[in-house]
Design a protein around this motif. Structure first.
Motif, PDB file in Angstrom:
ATOM      1  N   PHE A 145      31.420  32.902  14.591  1.00  0.00           N
ATOM      2  CA  PHE A 145      30.654  34.140  14.352  1.00  0.00           C
ATOM      3  C   PHE A 145      31.505  35.096  13.514  1.00  0.00           C
ATOM      4  O   PHE A 145      31.696  36.274  13.848  1.00  0.00           O
ATOM      5  N   ASP A 167      30.071  31.095  10.064  1.00  0.00           N
ATOM      6  CA  ASP A 167      28.973  32.052  10.278  1.00  0.00           C
ATOM      7  C   ASP A 167      27.756  31.503   9.546  1.00  0.00           C
ATOM      8  O   ASP A 167      27.875  30.981   8.436  1.00  0.00           O
ATOM      9  N   MET A 168      26.585  31.636  10.163  1.00  0.00           N
ATOM     10  CA  MET A 168      25.392  31.081   9.521  1.00  0.00           C
ATOM     11  C   MET A 168      24.958  31.897   8.295  1.00  0.00           C
ATOM     12  O   MET A 168      24.138  31.435   7.511  1.00  0.00           O
ATOM     13  N   ASP A 196      24.984  27.042  11.109  1.00  0.00           N
ATOM     14  CA  ASP A 196      24.659  27.382  12.489  1.00  0.00           C
ATOM     15  C   ASP A 196      25.636  26.644  13.413  1.00  0.00           C
ATOM     16  O   ASP A 196      25.810  25.435  13.277  1.00  0.00           O
ATOM     17  N   LEU A 197      26.253  27.396  14.329  1.00  0.00           N
ATOM     18  CA  LEU A 197      27.249  26.783  15.221  1.00  0.00           C
ATOM     19  C   LEU A 197      26.702  25.546  15.922  1.00  0.00           C
ATOM     20  O   LEU A 197      27.376  24.519  16.017  1.00  0.00           O
ATOM     21  N   ASP A 216      33.008  35.649  19.217  1.00  0.00           N
ATOM     22  CA  ASP A 216      32.488  37.017  19.277  1.00  0.00           C
ATOM     23  C   ASP A 216      31.028  37.010  18.830  1.00  0.00           C
ATOM     24  O   ASP A 216      30.675  37.546  17.785  1.00  0.00           O
ATOM     25  N   SER A 224      18.805  32.284  16.646  1.00  0.00           N
ATOM     26  CA  SER A 224      20.161  31.761  16.449  1.00  0.00           C
ATOM     27  C   SER A 224      21.092  31.922  17.645  1.00  0.00           C
ATOM     28  O   SER A 224      21.967  31.091  17.858  1.00  0.00           O
TER      29      SER A 224
HETATM   30  C1  LIG Z   1      28.801  40.383  16.221  1.00  0.00           C
HETATM   31  S1  LIG Z   1      28.849  39.592  14.665  1.00  0.00           S
HETATM   32  C2  LIG Z   1      30.484  38.993  14.716  1.00  0.00           C
HETATM   33  C3  LIG Z   1      31.530  40.034  14.392  1.00  0.00           C
HETATM   34  C4  LIG Z   1      32.872  39.480  13.993  1.00  0.00           C
HETATM   35  N1  LIG Z   1      33.408  38.596  14.980  1.00  0.00           N
HETATM   36  C5  LIG Z   1      33.850  40.589  13.683  1.00  0.00           C
HETATM   37  O1  LIG Z   1      34.600  41.005  14.561  1.00  0.00           O
HETATM   38  O2  LIG Z   1      33.855  41.081  12.557  1.00  0.00           O
HETATM   39  C6  LIG Z   1      27.842  38.177  14.958  1.00  0.00           C
HETATM   40  C7  LIG Z   1      27.767  37.172  13.828  1.00  0.00           C
HETATM   41  O3  LIG Z   1      27.251  35.960  14.371  1.00  0.00           O
HETATM   42  C8  LIG Z   1      26.513  35.270  13.381  1.00  0.00           C
HETATM   43  N2  LIG Z   1      25.675  34.273  14.092  1.00  0.00           N
HETATM   44  C9  LIG Z   1      24.673  34.511  14.993  1.00  0.00           C
HETATM   45  N3  LIG Z   1      24.203  33.350  15.497  1.00  0.00           N
HETATM   46  C10 LIG Z   1      24.917  32.344  14.925  1.00  0.00           C
HETATM   47  C11 LIG Z   1      24.908  30.916  15.052  1.00  0.00           C
HETATM   48  N4  LIG Z   1      24.056  30.286  15.893  1.00  0.00           N
HETATM   49  N5  LIG Z   1      25.780  30.197  14.315  1.00  0.00           N
HETATM   50  C12 LIG Z   1      26.644  30.823  13.460  1.00  0.00           C
HETATM   51  N6  LIG Z   1      26.697  32.174  13.297  1.00  0.00           N
HETATM   52  C13 LIG Z   1      25.857  32.940  14.022  1.00  0.00           C
HETATM   53  C14 LIG Z   1      25.788  36.377  12.640  1.00  0.00           C
HETATM   54  O4  LIG Z   1      25.424  35.971  11.332  1.00  0.00           O
HETATM   55  C15 LIG Z   1      26.825  37.523  12.668  1.00  0.00           C
HETATM   56  O5  LIG Z   1      27.559  37.578  11.490  1.00  0.00           O
END
Ligand SMILES: C[S@@+](CC[C@H](N)C(=O)[O-])C[C@H]1O[C@@H](n2cnc3c(N)ncnc32)[C@H](O)[C@@H]1O
Length: 301
Positions: A145, A167-168, A196-197, A216, A224
């Motif tokens: 993420f 990150d997706m 996507d994770l 995070d 997602s």
């Molecule tokens: C809260 S932000 C993360 C903040 C980051 N860790 C930071 O401190 O800057 C959540 C992120 O998760 C990504 N996301 C949400 N669901 C996801 C998934 N299933 N697979 C990959 N990325 C995902 C979103 O695109 C977003 O950028």
């Protein structure tokens, strides 16, 4: 009248440091009537974020009050109205520089102050980035993420051997690439995976094993991620990506979740896990309910 807010900010005016700071954290619910307000300082930019509707007169009075408090130090005041359809920021005072950045402990992160919602960095995670920098030396790290790769920039500054960012949203990862360039970091040590994770464990296994995995996720993102459903699912898959002595740095920061949720997730996925450190947002992020707000656990599962 925004007197209360201006009085609080007057008591908490930033010094001449170029570092970003949260000047008011209403989301922590410590000031009645201002629960929907935050104010962040990225010198010379102030970003006011409103999670409820405030009338124009209030906004204009606040803008004038802030101009008086900050005088020449204030280059631009942007208001992010999260409740307004379409969202996005608007300038209440001044002009944006050609490039807006957040500085933090000598590192720089690009900002897009007029963006829809999140503008490029999560201020409350400063404590996590600083901590990661102290434990990253020589490690191979998976940053799940990743958003705009703030953790990745901090990890490389702390001497990480390699960081894989997942990150997706590929646009955010591109911003992450720019953040590494802005800090003159060697991109050969960084991998960006726009997937996507839950469809990527095979690929991640080929990139691993990792000494440290950072988690995070959002509380909820339609289609997602959903915290209650996906935290257990995600944690179950991590041992196959970790080295024998591998560690986790896991975070929650949504108002809906808290320290107890995070601890329960870790304990039920990894009974007997060793907690190496517990972190919260710090002095600039006071919380009325200490279970809420940002919580990070550094864990040996
Ligand atoms: C809260 S932000 C993360 C903040 C980051 N860790 C930071 O401190 O800057 C959540 C992120 O998760 C990504 N996301 C949400 N669901 C996801 C998934 N299933 N697979 C990959 N990325 C995902 C979103 O695109 C977003 O950028």
């Amino acid at each position: 009248m925004p007197h209360t807010l201006l009085d609080i900010i007057k008591q908490n005016l930033p010094d001449a440091s170029p570092d970003a700071r949260r000047l008011f954290h209403g989301r922590g619910q410590t000031v009645a009537g201002l629960e929907a307000v935050t104010l962040d300082w990225y010198p010379p930019l102030l970003v006011l974020t409103l999670y409820a509707d405030f009338d124009e007169k209030w906004l204009q009075q606040l803008s004038i009050g802030l101009q008086q408090l900050f005088e020449k130090r204030l280059g631009c005041l942007v208001c992010q109205q999260r409740r307004t359809a379409g969202g996005g920021g608007r300038i209440l005072y001044g002009r944006l520089p050609e490039q807006s950045v957040a500085q933090e402990n000598g590192l720089r992160y690009l900002l897009d102050p007029l963006a829809h919602q999140n503008i490029g960095i999560f201020p409350d995670m400063a404590v996590g980035r600083a901590y990661l920098r102290t434990i990253a030396e020589g490690k191979s790290i998976l940053n799940l993420f990743a958003y705009t790769c703030g953790f990745s920039v901090a990890a490389l500054a702390g001497g990480a051997k390699k960081v894989v960012n997942l990150d997706m949203n590929r646009r955010l990862l591109e911003r992450g690439r720019q953040n590494h360039r802005l800090n003159e970091q060697d991109l050969r040590s960084v991998v960006f995976l726009g997937h996507d994770l839950f469809k990527s464990f095979g690929r991640l296994k080929r990139e691993g094993p990792f000494d440290l995995i950072i988690l995070d996720p959002p509380f909820f993102q339609s289609g997602s991620f959903s915290a209650l459903r996906d935290w257990p699912k995600m944690l179950r898959r991590l041992p196959e990506l970790l080295t024998d002595s591998g560690e986790l740095l896991a975070a929650v920061s949504a108002p809906e979740l808290g320290a107890n949720f995070l601890r329960q997730q870790i304990d039920s996925a990894f009974p007997g896990a060793q907690i190496l450190a517990r972190l919260t947002g710090g002095a600039d992020f006071p919380e009325q309910n200490r279970d809420k707000g940002l919580h990070l656990l550094h864990v040996v599962p």
